[in-house]
Scaffold this active site. Structure first.
Site, PDB file in Angstrom:
ATOM      1  N   SER A  35       0.539  -7.735 -13.896  1.00  0.00           N
ATOM      2  CA  SER A  35       1.554  -7.128 -12.969  1.00  0.00           C
ATOM      3  C   SER A  35       0.664  -7.127 -11.634  1.00  0.00           C
ATOM      4  O   SER A  35       1.422  -7.181 -10.484  1.00  0.00           O
ATOM      5  CB  SER A  35       1.698  -5.890 -13.393  1.00  0.00           C
ATOM      6  N   ASP A 325       2.389   2.706  -6.954  1.00  0.00           N
ATOM      7  CA  ASP A 325       2.914   3.501  -8.005  1.00  0.00           C
ATOM      8  C   ASP A 325       1.606   3.725  -8.721  1.00  0.00           C
ATOM      9  O   ASP A 325       0.704   3.727  -8.256  1.00  0.00           O
ATOM     10  CB  ASP A 325       4.087   2.615  -8.778  1.00  0.00           C
ATOM     11  N   HIS A 328      -0.473   0.665  -9.344  1.00  0.00           N
ATOM     12  CA  HIS A 328      -0.337  -0.787  -8.558  1.00  0.00           C
ATOM     13  C   HIS A 328      -0.719  -0.243  -7.063  1.00  0.00           C
ATOM     14  O   HIS A 328      -0.027   0.632  -6.539  1.00  0.00           O
ATOM     15  CB  HIS A 328       0.866  -1.523  -8.642  1.00  0.00           C
TER      16      HIS A 328
END
Ligand SMILES: *[C@@H]1O[C@H](CO)[C@@H](O)[C@H](O)[C@H]1NC(C)=O
Length: 351
Positions: A35, A325, A328
């Site tokens: 990610s 978040d 991240h």
């Protein structure tokens, strides 16, 4: 006369820059990983680990949730732009793009994946070996599109960016029984480094010559991990940071070994120190908060838990936060990280 020449020189500078860009040594950027660099491949697969809804992408080109795990662009986008290629790198599985777009950059990354096959199984995402299968498919498409010679030139001059590994520890080893009963933490790291070596070797055999492998971040300082440490004052989990530092040393050893064995231009991109600095001294980078994230309460939410429809607490200005978040970085952090690696590990590919 002198003034006249000076004006000419001044006017020519943007043109010269343009020419330099056209002849840039790196014609394409090819991305593998998790990610930290997924541009939206998970949108196209069956997994709960997605981010293609608001508030993700809130600051991306007028507010587009693309499947990037940030409010805006991710480091690989900034790197592509800085290399004079294009401002975003599209996801390979995104049906709105095709080989014309992918010829100058393509992303095979999948949020939630790891070096270890058991890690991608946890949230049913794309395993690393499958990313390589997609890359082989891409090679064939590129050869059809550009012709063999030109395609082979692009593939060997391209810059390959790999960013992966955090999930092997935080989503797998430390939370799911299995690997931790099979391997000590030291053995597990060696197991992962072995997979990294095989992956880079496979890429080399397929034609890659310029490769960057990303080190682990200070993963004990991700807001989610701090929340897990809430009984101990919500500080960073130093054990995880130590594992990240140790793993990065092992990667450094791998890089030295493969450079000798293969003669590949291989670098380790270290994001640990710059991110640590941002977390320890947020104010000196213009941040106000490095401990909690912008999305939701900032303590634990990511993915669907950040969804605007169910979570009204998201901050209004993400650029005040290091983290978007609980797992991240914000776009602003991503830009700083990209700038750092461009000036250090990737500098040799800019010349
Ligand atoms: C991961 O799975 C693939 C496909 O089954 C397999 O080829 C590969 O050897 C596995 N990797 C490891 C390290 O076990």
């Amino acid at each position: 006369m002198v003034a006249h020449k000076a004006i000419h020189f001044y006017l020519l500078t943007p043109l010269l820059l343009q020419i330099l860009k056209i002849h840039a040594k790196v014609p394409a950027i090819i991305v593998f990983g998790d990610s930290s660099v997924d541009a939206g491949n998970n949108n196209q697969i069956s997994t709960i680990l997605k981010s293609n809804f608001q508030p993700y992408g809130r600051d991306f080109n007028g507010g587009q949730p693309t499947g990037r795990f940030s409010n805006g662009r991710i480091p690989t986008d900034f790197i592509s732009e800085a290399m004079g290629i294009k401002p975003i790198i599209p996801a390979y599985l995104d049906p709105t793009y095709d080989i014309k777009d992918f010829a100058t950059g393509v992303c095979f990354a999948s949020a939630g994946t790891g070096y270890d096959n058991a890690t991608s199984d946890v949230l049913s995402v794309i395993p690393l070996w499958k990313e390589l299968e997609y890359y082989k498919e891409y090679q064939n498409e590129l050869r059809d599109y550009l012709g063999n010679d030109k395609a082979n030139e692009v593939l060997s001059e391209a810059l390959y960016l790999i960013s992966i590994g955090t999930n092997d520890f935080l989503e797998n080893y430390y939370v799911i029984p299995g690997r931790s009963s099979e391997f000590s933490i030291e053995e597990y790291q060696n197991f992962l480094v072995g997979i990294a070596g095989d992956f880079i070797t496979a890429l080399y055999q397929l034609g890659a010559r310029k490769v960057s492998i990303g080190g682990l971040p200070p993963m004990g300082c991700l807001p989610l991990e701090r929340t897990m440490n809430i009984l101990y004052g919500s500080g960073c989990i130093e054990e995880y940071n130590d594992v990240a530092k140790n793993f990065n040393k092992k990667l450094q050893g791998l890089v030295a070994k493969l450079k000798m064995e293969l003669g590949v231009q291989l670098v380790l991109s270290n994001v640990y120190d710059i991110l640590s600095e941002m977390i320890q001294k947020p104010n000196s980078f213009g941040f106000e908060d490095a401990a909690t994230a912008c999305c939701g309460t900032g303590l634990f939410e990511m993915g669907y838990l950040c969804d605007k429809l169910i979570n009204p607490f998201t901050c209004s200005d993400a650029s005040k936060y290091v983290f978007w978040d609980s797992f991240h970085p914000t776009e602003k952090s991503n830009a700083i990280i990209a700038d750092h690696v461009l000036k250090t590990s990737l500098a040799q590919f800019l010349m």
